[in-house]
Scaffold this motif. Structure first.
Motif, short mmCIF file in Angstrom:
data_model
loop_
_atom_site.label_atom_id
_atom_site.label_comp_id
_atom_site.label_asym_id
_atom_site.label_seq_id
_atom_site.Cartn_x
_atom_site.Cartn_y
_atom_site.Cartn_z
N THR A 142 0.83 -1.20 0.05
CA THR A 142 -0.17 -0.07 -0.08
C THR A 142 0.82 1.16 -0.02
O THR A 142 2.01 1.16 0.64
N VAL A 143 0.47 2.36 -0.56
CA VAL A 143 1.46 3.44 -0.83
C VAL A 143 0.43 4.84 -0.38
O VAL A 143 -0.75 4.80 -0.15
N ARG A 144 1.31 5.61 0.17
CA ARG A 144 0.71 6.65 0.82
C ARG A 144 0.85 7.91 -0.58
O ARG A 144 1.61 8.27 -1.01
N ALA A 145 -0.60 7.80 -1.00
CA ALA A 145 -0.78 8.56 -2.31
C ALA A 145 -0.33 9.97 -2.31
O ALA A 145 0.32 10.55 -3.47
N SER A 146 -0.56 10.61 -1.15
CA SER A 146 -0.26 12.03 -1.05
C SER A 146 1.31 12.24 -1.31
O SER A 146 1.73 13.29 -1.60
N ALA A 147 2.25 11.21 -1.17
CA ALA A 147 3.76 11.38 -1.32
C ALA A 147 4.05 11.32 -2.66
O ALA A 147 5.17 11.48 -3.05
N PHE A 148 3.18 10.91 -3.72
CA PHE A 148 3.43 10.87 -5.28
C PHE A 148 2.94 11.65 -6.06
O PHE A 148 1.63 12.32 -5.64
N GLU A 149 3.54 12.36 -7.01
CA GLU A 149 3.08 13.32 -7.78
C GLU A 149 1.94 12.90 -8.97
O GLU A 149 2.13 11.70 -9.37
N PRO A 150 0.83 13.54 -9.06
CA PRO A 150 -0.24 12.91 -9.94
C PRO A 150 0.35 12.84 -11.19
O PRO A 150 0.88 13.54 -11.65
N LEU A 151 -0.15 11.96 -12.18
CA LEU A 151 -0.21 12.20 -13.53
C LEU A 151 -1.28 12.41 -14.07
O LEU A 151 -2.43 12.43 -13.69
N ALA A 152 -1.14 13.17 -15.21
CA ALA A 152 -2.30 13.65 -15.90
C ALA A 152 -3.35 12.69 -16.77
O ALA A 152 -2.81 11.43 -16.91
N ASP A 153 -4.41 13.27 -17.46
CA ASP A 153 -5.10 12.28 -18.20
C ASP A 153 -4.41 12.41 -19.62
O ASP A 153 -3.67 13.08 -19.98
N ARG A 154 -4.70 11.43 -20.54
CA ARG A 154 -4.16 11.35 -21.67
C ARG A 154 -5.47 11.20 -22.70
O ARG A 154 -6.46 10.83 -22.31
N ALA A 155 -5.07 11.40 -24.12
CA ALA A 155 -6.08 11.71 -24.97
C ALA A 155 -6.71 10.10 -25.42
O ALA A 155 -7.82 9.69 -25.22
N ALA A 156 -5.83 9.03 -25.64
CA ALA A 156 -6.23 7.88 -26.33
C ALA A 156 -6.45 6.81 -25.37
O ALA A 156 -5.83 6.66 -24.38
N PRO A 157 -7.55 6.46 -25.30
CA PRO A 157 -8.00 5.45 -23.72
C PRO A 157 -7.36 4.08 -24.15
O PRO A 157 -7.19 3.51 -25.57
N VAL A 158 -6.89 3.42 -23.07
CA VAL A 158 -6.33 1.82 -23.50
C VAL A 158 -7.47 0.89 -23.36
O VAL A 158 -8.63 1.31 -23.06
N ASP A 159 -7.23 -0.41 -23.70
CA ASP A 159 -8.40 -1.34 -23.80
C ASP A 159 -8.83 -1.50 -22.16
O ASP A 159 -8.13 -1.61 -21.12
N ILE A 160 -10.10 -2.34 -22.23
CA ILE A 160 -10.78 -2.30 -20.81
C ILE A 160 -11.21 -4.02 -20.92
O ILE A 160 -11.85 -4.25 -21.85
N GLU A 161 -10.64 -4.57 -20.10
CA GLU A 161 -11.11 -6.14 -19.97
C GLU A 161 -11.90 -6.50 -19.00
O GLU A 161 -11.83 -5.99 -18.00
#
Ligand code: FAD
Length: 308
Positions: A142-161
């Protein structure tokens, strides 16, 4: 053979939790493709499919009702993943040790940095020291989310299984959920937290803490001593055995600053301490210290701020 990382994405009702991009950032630090497990509405899976750093989304419409069933779900997938990452929330804290036991891998909690693929940093001794842990083989963390820099969204979606429903674990059953109804922001995500300690003296005096929190649009927190004394509910306890908060502003009123409390506020950007004892340990952690009586300081601060 390529190894993969599985990340369990946190969900907030009908949307991805604001910390999801941070958890993916942590998962990415292992330097292998990241697949995201989303349990909830299809719209959330679609949101996850656009997150930077996610190579594939595994989607289950229904969230497992408890940690035991969630552990089964992840353990069933674990063969494909040598690393399983989740935010350090209540459910993951209960589920991931079970996954580790079911799959014979190591478990590390509350990770705050991942300097390399084979080493992680986590607090020990209630946050008084940070340990760099060498890891061998498959891992759950488990990670302390606040300790990591967030990543932005991107345009092209990936596959959903799509994932098949998981067989519930019969040994425990979810009887119901109760949400503590409150108008204030969630403690772990609030930009401002005002917390009261034993110095508040009585449950009815917590309204001074609440009044300042409301003026600032913030959440209310409490020390364990305040919770044990019945001044505040257990759900707002901040610290080692309570919630870890990372607000821009944390105001501690009548809190001495025990290491177990400070363990929960280390990531706060600015800490303001109000205490009548000039030698209180909290002042060693505070950016701004106010030596004074909280019964005078809290109302004066609330009054000086415009009503919202
Ligand atoms: P106290 O230490 O009693 O401090 C009260 C402070 O209020 C004093 O500094 C006093 O000067 C000040 N004060 C009194 N009156 C006034 C006034 N009128 N105006 C201004 N200041 C005033 N604690 C947590 O908070 N969170 C945890 O998660 C947690 N986990 C723990 C886990 C373990 C295993 C253990 C052993 C302990 C844990 N504790 C935790 C307890 C912790 O050690 C302390 O006992 C607790 O934090 C003390 O709470 P406090 O600061 O409110 O009370």
């Amino acid at each position: 053979m390529t190894s993969f990382t599985l990340v369990l994405l946190p969900i907030d009702g009908e949307v991805l939790d604001a910390g999801a991009g941070r958890v993916v950032a942590a998962a990415q630090a292992f330097g292998q493709p990241v697949h995201a497990l989303v349990q909830g509405p299809a719209a959330v899976a679609a949101q996850a499919a656009r997150l930077q750093g996610v190579a594939r989304v595994l989607h289950a419409e229904t969230a497992p009702p408890n940690a035991e069933t969630l552990a089964r779900r992840i353990a069933a997938l674990a063969e494909r993943y040598d690393t399983v990452v989740a935010a350090h929330g209540m459910l993951a804290r209960a589920a991931l040790p079970r996954v580790a036991a079911l799959t014979g891998r190591a478990y590390l909690s509350d990770v705050t940095a991942i300097p390399s693929r084979r080493s992680v940093v986590r607090p020990i001794y209630a946050g008084s020291a940070m340990a760099t842990v060498q890891v061998e083989g498959a891992l759950c963390l488990t990670v302390r989310a606040s300790a990591f820099e967030p990543l932005a969204d991107r345009a092209a979606p990936v596959d959903i299984e799509a994932l098949a429903p998981v067989e519930p674990d019969g040994r425990s059953r979810l009887l119901g959920r109760e949400t503590a109804g409150q108008d204030r922001p969630d403690l772990t995500r609030a930009r401002v937290v005002v917390a009261g300690g034993r110095g508040v003296g009585a449950a009815e005096h917590m309204r001074l803490v609440e009044a300042l929190a409301d003026r600032l649009g913030g959440a209310v927190g409490a020390s364990r001593a305040a919770v044990d004394a019945g001044f505040a509910p257990n759900s707002v306890q901040v610290g080692q055995t309570g919630k870890v908060v990372a607000p821009e502003l944390y105001i501690a009123a009548g809190i001495s600053g025990a290491i177990q409390h400070v363990a929960g506020i280390k990531d706060a950007k600015v800490i303001v301490a109000i205490n009548k004892d000039p030698d209180a340990p909290i002042f060693a952690h505070a950016d701004i210290g106010l030596v004074g009586d909280l019964f005078e300081v809290l109302p004066a601060l609330a009054q000086a701020l415009p009503a919202r």
